[in-house]
Design an enzyme around this catalytic site. Structure first.
Site, PDB file in Angstrom:
ATOM      1  N   SER A 122       5.675  20.165 -59.818  1.00  0.00           N
ATOM      2  CA  SER A 122       6.745  19.137 -59.970  1.00  0.00           C
ATOM      3  C   SER A 122       6.078  17.935 -59.262  1.00  0.00           C
ATOM      4  O   SER A 122       4.915  17.315 -59.806  1.00  0.00           O
ATOM      5  CB  SER A 122       8.011  19.410 -59.735  1.00  0.00           C
ATOM      6  OG  SER A 122       9.028  18.320 -60.123  1.00  0.00           O
ATOM      7  N   ASP A 137      10.536  10.562 -62.436  1.00  0.00           N
ATOM      8  CA  ASP A 137      11.611  10.296 -61.356  1.00  0.00           C
ATOM      9  C   ASP A 137      11.826   8.636 -61.444  1.00  0.00           C
ATOM     10  O   ASP A 137      11.389   7.732 -61.637  1.00  0.00           O
ATOM     11  CB  ASP A 137      10.929  10.606 -60.030  1.00  0.00           C
ATOM     12  CG  ASP A 137      10.665  12.192 -60.053  1.00  0.00           C
ATOM     13  OD1 ASP A 137      11.223  12.718 -60.955  1.00  0.00           O
ATOM     14  OD2 ASP A 137       9.673  12.500 -59.281  1.00  0.00           O
ATOM     15  N   HIS A 159       7.682  19.036 -66.201  1.00  0.00           N
ATOM     16  CA  HIS A 159       8.995  19.688 -66.814  1.00  0.00           C
ATOM     17  C   HIS A 159       8.956  19.230 -68.237  1.00  0.00           C
ATOM     18  O   HIS A 159       9.986  18.459 -68.852  1.00  0.00           O
ATOM     19  CB  HIS A 159      10.024  18.898 -66.085  1.00  0.00           C
ATOM     20  CG  HIS A 159      10.012  19.207 -64.584  1.00  0.00           C
ATOM     21  ND1 HIS A 159      10.685  20.486 -64.175  1.00  0.00           N
ATOM     22  CD2 HIS A 159       9.561  18.627 -63.286  1.00  0.00           C
ATOM     23  CE1 HIS A 159      10.558  20.466 -62.839  1.00  0.00           C
ATOM     24  NE2 HIS A 159      10.192  19.531 -62.531  1.00  0.00           N
TER      25      HIS A 159
END
Length: 236
Positions: A122, A137, A159
């Site tokens: 990630s 993010d 992701h």
């Protein structure tokens, strides 16, 4: 020495236990690396000790000696002494901010170039790329630069999913990555779905896992990359 870096989309796939799906990917990197340092700086919503404990438990079957960089009085020396480097997920901006704060960017880059195995998932995969400009993010803190570790010379988007919730009118992930390629049309972005990973061994790069990845670069948008694809040309 040979670069040996594993860049995982996520710490889980589906409802599997923490890091369980990644064990077969990580194991080949541990054959000559017993003492690992874990960098938990992306973990903003939990304590670093809690984060470390979850990683130690998740990787228990590999019988590794894992310590947290926050447990060491000198983070730089901890990196120098480690046989391998683990960087977990969370908030990429906070992770990169702390890597700059402790002067770890160049040190990690040099260690990996010298053959120290690197595993990131990630946010830990995000910072392995050229920059963090394609992270998912929220920018909760401003690092000195968006430039990252440059273990691979392109952008990553972990992701990855282009699912659009019915009735939701926000941009899809593909639309967001299109925006990046409009600004930087010559810089490739590899979007990795959960359950998959990129493995760099020196000048070779391959896609591992159970789901395809996607390439975004200039006029090429969401181009399917099948599992097992050789992506070594992206390292040049």
């Amino acid at each position: 020495m040979t670069i040996n870096a594993l860049l995982l989309s996520s710490s889980r796939v589906g409802d599997t236990p923490y890091l369980a799906h990644a064990i077969p990917f990580i194991k080949p990197l541990t054959t000559q690396a017993q003492k690992w340092i874990f960098i938990p700086y992306a973990g903003v919503s939990m304590s670093y000790d809690t984060y470390l404990a979850s990683v130690v438990m998740g990787l228990a079957e590999l019988n590794l000696d894992i310590s947290g960089i926050h447990q060491h009085p000198d983070p730089c020396q901890a990196i120098k002494d480690a046989d391998g480097i683990l960087i977990g997920g969370g908030n990429t901006f906070h992770l990169l901010h702390e890597l700059y704060r402790y002067n770890l960017i160049n040190l990690i880059r040099e260690k990996v170039a010298q053959g120290t195995p690197y595993v990131g998932w990630s946010a830990g995969a995000n910072v392995s790329g050229a920059s963090i400009k394609t992270t998912n993010d929220m920018p909760i803190i401003e690092p000195p630069s968006f430039d990252a570790l440059k273990i691979v010379p392109f952008q990553l988007n972990p992701h990855y999913s282009n699912y659009r919730t019915p009735g939701h009118n926000g941009e899809t992930r593909a639309q967001r990555l299109l925006e990046f390629t409009k600004v930087e049309p010559l810089t490739p972005v590899i979007a990795i779905a959960e359950g998959s990973a990129l493995w760099r061994r020196d000048n070779t790069l391959v896609l591992l896992g159970e789901n395809p990845a996607y390439l975004f670069c200039g006029e090429q948008q969401e181009m399917l990359i099948p599992i097992g694809s050789d992506l070594s040309h992206l390292l040049k």
